[in-house]
Design a protein around this motif. Structure first.
Motif, PDB file in Angstrom:
ATOM      1  N   MET A   1       2.353   9.671   4.341  1.00 31.16           N
ATOM      2  CA  MET A   1       2.969   8.960   3.419  1.00 31.16           C
ATOM      3  C   MET A   1       2.121   8.805   2.125  1.00 31.16           C
ATOM      4  O   MET A   1       0.809   8.854   2.535  1.00 31.16           O
ATOM      5  N   PRO A   2       2.777   8.299   1.306  1.00 31.18           N
ATOM      6  CA  PRO A   2       1.828   8.192   0.124  1.00 31.18           C
ATOM      7  C   PRO A   2       0.969   7.108  -0.333  1.00 31.18           C
ATOM      8  O   PRO A   2       0.985   6.242   0.428  1.00 31.18           O
ATOM      9  N   LEU A   4       0.560   3.926  -2.489  1.00 33.69           N
ATOM     10  CA  LEU A   4       1.794   3.224  -3.425  1.00 33.69           C
ATOM     11  C   LEU A   4       0.894   2.081  -4.372  1.00 33.69           C
ATOM     12  O   LEU A   4      -0.023   1.479  -3.814  1.00 33.69           O
ATOM     13  N   ARG A   8       5.585   1.341  -5.390  1.00 34.60           N
ATOM     14  CA  ARG A   8       5.999   2.544  -5.822  1.00 34.60           C
ATOM     15  C   ARG A   8       4.968   3.880  -5.531  1.00 34.60           C
ATOM     16  O   ARG A   8       3.581   3.548  -5.600  1.00 34.60           O
ATOM     17  N   ARG A   9       5.585   4.758  -4.895  1.00 33.06           N
ATOM     18  CA  ARG A   9       4.652   5.974  -4.800  1.00 33.06           C
ATOM     19  C   ARG A   9       3.837   6.585  -6.163  1.00 33.06           C
ATOM     20  O   ARG A   9       4.457   6.667  -7.087  1.00 33.06           O
ATOM     21  N   ASP A  11       2.373   9.137  -8.367  1.00 32.42           N
ATOM     22  CA  ASP A  11       2.769  10.406  -8.550  1.00 32.42           C
ATOM     23  C   ASP A  11       1.395  11.092  -8.700  1.00 32.42           C
ATOM     24  O   ASP A  11       0.315  10.774  -8.657  1.00 32.42           O
ATOM     25  N   GLN A 148      -3.897   9.881  -0.544  1.00 27.94           N
ATOM     26  CA  GLN A 148      -2.408  10.426  -0.746  1.00 27.94           C
ATOM     27  C   GLN A 148      -1.900  11.165   0.479  1.00 27.94           C
ATOM     28  O   GLN A 148      -0.678  11.328   0.730  1.00 27.94           O
ATOM     29  N   ASP A 153       1.457   4.204   5.151  1.00 26.70           N
ATOM     30  CA  ASP A 153       1.526   3.835   3.734  1.00 26.70           C
ATOM     31  C   ASP A 153       0.316   3.067   3.374  1.00 26.70           C
ATOM     32  O   ASP A 153      -0.114   2.014   3.980  1.00 26.70           O
ATOM     33  N   TYR A 155      -1.663   0.829   0.195  1.00 26.70           N
ATOM     34  CA  TYR A 155      -1.064   0.047  -0.958  1.00 26.70           C
ATOM     35  C   TYR A 155      -2.549  -0.130  -2.029  1.00 26.70           C
ATOM     36  O   TYR A 155      -3.348  -0.905  -1.517  1.00 26.70           O
TER      37      TYR A 155
END
Length: 305
Positions: A1-2, A4, A8-9, A11, A148, A153, A155
């Protein structure tokens, strides 16, 4: 998972400037963080983490109240904490093997967290500056990219890195924040400086100097520091550095000669002297066993025999 940011992820980014442009609140948080007064940590509460080390624990730890690390110029200090369990890890990363190190830090926290616990993994980054060789920038981007790739997840809360940790002094860029601590009871992360870097400061510095990889130095279940066993071979050639002047040592043994703290040269010479006095690492680890240290009733670290 990204990774965050504000739920929001993140980019794909190609520079830290792009990151801070996209997420201006990270800039503001970094400014606030770097302007905080340095916290003076009582050595009796501290677990100090050296370059290429990490340590993890939980609020239930009766031996450690603060994990801290300092003397970071191009290096980055990484704090990862689970808000539910309070499990927290601090690492001192120098870019030697970022992609393999980041999963170790995540595992250190998740292994101390009950999977049923509510909460999330929060990331705090500090370190680096606008160095001429862009070593800090490369490390910043690699750490962000490595997180990443993590399946959990994560944060990003604090990002006081590279240009947001940069100040010009006498015409030379240098970091604002060289060291940080994390309160293992509350999760508070703060700038700090450290005079006490034990236990076994010289041994741990020698391990890094001779190419030791990222190591977990603390067993929170036993409240003890573990070092080694380390491996190095006799190298009498390093005695050459003991006779060199400060500028030569800074030029050849530092990634950022103009930004090192004032004790850097003394520290390097002490480490080299230690290696000359212990040319064979085996003598420091009888039977190939690690050195263990536990905290005494008076708060000092003492070697466990």
């Amino acid at each position: 998972m990204p990774l965050l940011i504000q739920n929001r992820r993140l980019d794909c980014i190609t520079s830290t400037a792009e990151l801070f442009d996209k997420y201006p609140h990270l800039q503001e948080n970094a400014r606030k963080f770097s302007s905080m007064p340095l916290v003076d940590v009582d050595p009796k509460d501290l677990l100090y983490v050296h370059q290429r080390e990490f340590a993890a624990t939980t609020p239930a730890d009766n031996c450690v109240s603060v994990i801290g690390s300092g003397d970071a110029t191009t290096c980055h200090l990484v704090v990862l904490r689970h808000t539910g369990s309070g499990a927290v890890c601090l690492a001192h990363c120098d870019g030697s093997s970022t992609w393999s190190e980041v999963p170790l830090l995540v595992k250190a926290v998740t292994s101390l967290t009950d999977i049923s616990k509510e909460g999330r993994l929060e990331l705090h980054l500090a370190g680096g500056f606008n160095d001429e060789s862009k070593t800090s920038l490369k490390l910043s981007l690699n750490i962000l990219a490595a997180f990443q790739k993590i399946k959990e997840d994560i944060y990003l809360e604090t990002c006081c890195i590279t240009e947001m940790n940069d100040i010009v002094v006498d015409g030379n860029p240098r970091p604002i924040v060289y060291g940080i601590g994390v309160n293992v009871k509350t999760g508070e992360v703060f700038p700090s400086s450290f005079t006490h870097k034990g236990p076994a400061e010289e041994l741990r510095s020698a391990r890094t100097f001779t190419g030791g990889q990222m190591a977990d130095t603390y067993d929170s279940s036993r409240g003890r520091v573990q070092i080694g066993p380390c491996k190095w071979s006799p190298n009498l050639d390093i005695a050459f550095w003991l006779s060199q002047d400060d500028n030569t040592i800074l030029k050849y043994l530092s990634t950022s000669p103009m930004a090192e703290p004032p004790h850097f040269v003394r520290h390097m010479k002490t480490t080299i002297q230690f290696l000359l006095e212990h040319p064979n690492s085996d003598s420091l680890f009888p039977g190939g066993q690690p050195q263990f240290y536990h905290r005494t009733a008076s708060g000092d670290w003492e070697r466990a025999v």
